[in-house]
Scaffold this motif. Structure first.
Motif, PDB file in Angstrom:
ATOM      1  N   THR A 155       6.799  -4.269   8.401  1.00 29.27           N
ATOM      2  CA  THR A 155       5.793  -3.348   7.887  1.00 29.27           C
ATOM      3  C   THR A 155       5.690  -2.107   8.771  1.00 29.27           C
ATOM      4  N   THR A 156       5.262  -1.032   8.185  1.00 29.32           N
ATOM      5  CA  THR A 156       5.049   0.197   8.943  1.00 29.32           C
ATOM      6  C   THR A 156       3.614   0.256   9.457  1.00 29.32           C
ATOM      7  N   PHE A 157       2.792  -0.652   8.993  1.00 30.32           N
ATOM      8  CA  PHE A 157       1.387  -0.685   9.426  1.00 30.32           C
ATOM      9  C   PHE A 157       1.278  -1.555  10.669  1.00 30.32           C
ATOM     10  N   VAL A 158       1.436  -0.943  11.821  1.00 31.17           N
ATOM     11  CA  VAL A 158       1.484  -1.733  13.053  1.00 31.17           C
ATOM     12  C   VAL A 158       0.241  -1.565  13.911  1.00 31.17           C
ATOM     13  N   ASP A 159      -0.636  -0.670  13.507  1.00 26.29           N
ATOM     14  CA  ASP A 159      -1.850  -0.419  14.270  1.00 26.29           C
ATOM     15  C   ASP A 159      -2.796  -1.615  14.189  1.00 26.29           C
ATOM     16  N   GLU A 160      -3.558  -1.853  15.247  1.00 26.92           N
ATOM     17  CA  GLU A 160      -4.553  -2.927  15.275  1.00 26.92           C
ATOM     18  C   GLU A 160      -5.528  -2.814  14.107  1.00 26.92           C
ATOM     19  N   THR A 161      -5.920  -1.584  13.801  1.00 28.50           N
ATOM     20  CA  THR A 161      -6.900  -1.337  12.731  1.00 28.50           C
ATOM     21  C   THR A 161      -6.347  -1.682  11.346  1.00 28.50           C
ATOM     22  N   GLU A 162      -5.027  -1.824  11.263  1.00 27.80           N
ATOM     23  CA  GLU A 162      -4.406  -2.075   9.959  1.00 27.80           C
ATOM     24  C   GLU A 162      -4.082  -3.553   9.745  1.00 27.80           C
ATOM     25  N   LYS A 163      -4.281  -4.337  10.767  1.00 29.78           N
ATOM     26  CA  LYS A 163      -3.926  -5.764  10.707  1.00 29.78           C
ATOM     27  C   LYS A 163      -4.598  -6.502   9.554  1.00 29.78           C
ATOM     28  N   ASP A 164      -5.887  -6.229   9.399  1.00 30.29           N
ATOM     29  CA  ASP A 164      -6.660  -6.901   8.362  1.00 30.29           C
ATOM     30  C   ASP A 164      -6.130  -6.548   6.978  1.00 30.29           C
ATOM     31  N   MET A 165      -5.844  -5.277   6.771  1.00 32.03           N
ATOM     32  CA  MET A 165      -5.313  -4.813   5.493  1.00 32.03           C
ATOM     33  C   MET A 165      -3.968  -5.466   5.207  1.00 32.03           C
ATOM     34  N   GLN A 209       9.329   5.815   2.854  1.00 25.49           N
ATOM     35  CA  GLN A 209       8.299   6.214   3.807  1.00 25.49           C
ATOM     36  C   GLN A 209       8.078   7.721   3.781  1.00 25.49           C
ATOM     37  N   GLN A 210       9.127   8.478   3.463  1.00 24.36           N
ATOM     38  CA  GLN A 210       9.028   9.933   3.492  1.00 24.36           C
ATOM     39  C   GLN A 210       8.484  10.526   2.200  1.00 24.36           C
ATOM     40  N   GLN A 211       8.364   9.689   1.160  1.00 19.07           N
ATOM     41  CA  GLN A 211       7.839  10.177  -0.113  1.00 19.07           C
ATOM     42  C   GLN A 211       6.426  10.711   0.087  1.00 19.07           C
ATOM     43  N   LYS A 212       6.164  11.772  -0.625  1.00 14.56           N
ATOM     44  CA  LYS A 212       4.841  12.386  -0.527  1.00 14.56           C
ATOM     45  C   LYS A 212       3.760  11.363  -0.911  1.00 14.56           C
ATOM     46  N   GLY A 213       2.768  11.248  -0.074  1.00 12.90           N
ATOM     47  CA  GLY A 213       1.636  10.370  -0.393  1.00 12.90           C
ATOM     48  C   GLY A 213       1.793   8.936   0.087  1.00 12.90           C
ATOM     49  N   VAL A 214       3.007   8.558   0.490  1.00 10.90           N
ATOM     50  CA  VAL A 214       3.208   7.177   0.929  1.00 10.90           C
ATOM     51  C   VAL A 214       2.573   6.975   2.304  1.00 10.90           C
ATOM     52  N   GLU A 215       1.711   5.985   2.383  1.00 10.58           N
ATOM     53  CA  GLU A 215       1.050   5.687   3.660  1.00 10.58           C
ATOM     54  C   GLU A 215       1.842   4.644   4.450  1.00 10.58           C
ATOM     55  N   GLY A 216       2.588   3.829   3.747  1.00  8.00           N
ATOM     56  CA  GLY A 216       3.374   2.821   4.434  1.00  8.00           C
ATOM     57  C   GLY A 216       3.784   1.712   3.490  1.00  8.00           C
ATOM     58  N   TYR A 217       4.498   0.744   4.002  1.00 10.62           N
ATOM     59  CA  TYR A 217       4.935  -0.371   3.167  1.00 10.62           C
ATOM     60  C   TYR A 217       4.881  -1.679   3.941  1.00 10.62           C
ATOM     61  N   ILE A 218       4.913  -2.745   3.167  1.00 13.30           N
ATOM     62  CA  ILE A 218       4.969  -4.100   3.721  1.00 13.30           C
ATOM     63  C   ILE A 218       6.056  -4.834   2.954  1.00 13.30           C
ATOM     64  N   ILE A 219       6.926  -5.499   3.674  1.00 15.03           N
ATOM     65  CA  ILE A 219       7.929  -6.350   3.032  1.00 15.03           C
ATOM     66  C   ILE A 219       7.619  -7.784   3.437  1.00 15.03           C
ATOM     67  N   SER A 220       7.502  -8.649   2.448  1.00 18.84           N
ATOM     68  CA  SER A 220       7.226 -10.048   2.762  1.00 18.84           C
ATOM     69  C   SER A 220       8.162 -10.927   1.948  1.00 18.84           C
ATOM     70  N   ASP A 221       8.121 -12.227   2.219  1.00 15.43           N
ATOM     71  CA  ASP A 221       8.808 -13.156   1.327  1.00 15.43           C
ATOM     72  C   ASP A 221       7.831 -13.519   0.218  1.00 15.43           C
ATOM     73  N   GLU A 222       8.260 -14.376  -0.704  1.00 12.30           N
ATOM     74  CA  GLU A 222       7.396 -14.642  -1.855  1.00 12.30           C
ATOM     75  C   GLU A 222       6.109 -15.375  -1.499  1.00 12.30           C
ATOM     76  N   GLN A 223       6.107 -16.029  -0.338  1.00 12.17           N
ATOM     77  CA  GLN A 223       4.888 -16.723   0.082  1.00 12.17           C
ATOM     78  C   GLN A 223       3.922 -15.784   0.786  1.00 12.17           C
ATOM     79  N   GLY A 224       4.379 -14.561   1.091  1.00  6.40           N
ATOM     80  CA  GLY A 224       3.492 -13.604   1.727  1.00  6.40           C
ATOM     81  C   GLY A 224       3.669 -13.488   3.235  1.00  6.40           C
ATOM     82  N   THR A 225       4.680 -14.140   3.782  1.00  6.22           N
ATOM     83  CA  THR A 225       4.956 -13.996   5.207  1.00  6.22           C
ATOM     84  C   THR A 225       5.549 -12.612   5.435  1.00  6.22           C
ATOM     85  N   VAL A 226       4.872 -11.841   6.290  1.00  2.78           N
ATOM     86  CA  VAL A 226       5.304 -10.463   6.505  1.00  2.78           C
ATOM     87  C   VAL A 226       6.591 -10.433   7.312  1.00  2.78           C
TER      88      VAL A 226
END
Lengths: 97, 109
Positions: free
Chosen positions: B39-49, B19-36
């Protein structure tokens, strides 16, 4: 134009192979065995289409520039252009274990 | 279990470093099926992404790793990098987890 790029890239250190596919995924230029290229081309074509659609769906003002597959033995770099896709198999000096 | 593994100190420190790396906006960790899972993207505006990325990127990584193994059974996929005009998406699959890191666009290497 493709020829110039091909010439430039094949002289880069670590470039193990190179191929160019057209919009239908057919290899139109390649520097290694045809049957192996056919396999690589099918993969590159599928993946670039999938990646591009993901990018466009996420943000339709954005576009895919490169898709890079880094594996233990090499890196496959797929760079779509307007009418063709350039693919390079690159083996860096360091092994990625 | 999964939560215990995910919560280990080593994992936490690695995630913080990413997360502290230059340029990193955030990350998502999921299982192989895509269940989140996280994630660091917790804002309402980021839900869709987050929904789109977690749905699409694991499938891309799976296809890429199958392809790599198909071409050469001794080879192993490490990670996939999707470079766009505006961003770089890095996808790594390991031990049933899929790690997706979103960075701002990086310069040509």
């Amino acid at each position: 134009e493709i020829e110039e790029t091909v010439k430039k890239l094949t002289s880069v250190k670590g470039v193990k192979g190179l191929f160019v596919i057209n919009m239908d995924g057919i290899p139109i230029r390649y520097t290694f065995e045809a049957d192996l290229v056919t396999h690589y081309a099918a993969i590159a074509h599928q993946l670039v289409m999938q990646a591009r659609s993901i990018v466009r769906e996420l943000d339709n003002t954005d576009d895919l520039v490169t898709l890079r597959l880094r594996s233990k033995n090499h890196e496959l770099i797929i760079a779509p252009e307007k009418e063709y896709t350039m693919c390079v198999i690159h083996v860096p000096d360091v092994s990625y274990d | 279990g999964t939560v215990a593994r995910m919560g280990s100190l080593q994992v936490e420190e690695t995630l913080k470093r990413i997360q502290q790396q230059k340029g990193v906006e955030g990350y998502i960790i999921s299982d192989e099926q895509g269940t989140v899972l996280r994630t660091t993207f917790v804002d309402e505006t980021e839900k869709d992404m987050v929904a789109k990325l977690s749905q699409d990127l694991p499938a891309l990584a799976t296809r890429a790793s199958s392809a790599v193994r198909d071409l050469d059974p001794t080879n192993v996929m490490r990670f996939v990098r999707v470079q766009t005009r505006k961003k770089e998406l890095m996808i790594a699959k390991d031990s049933g987890f899929v790690m997706m890191v979103v960075q701002g666009a990086v310069g040509q290497e």
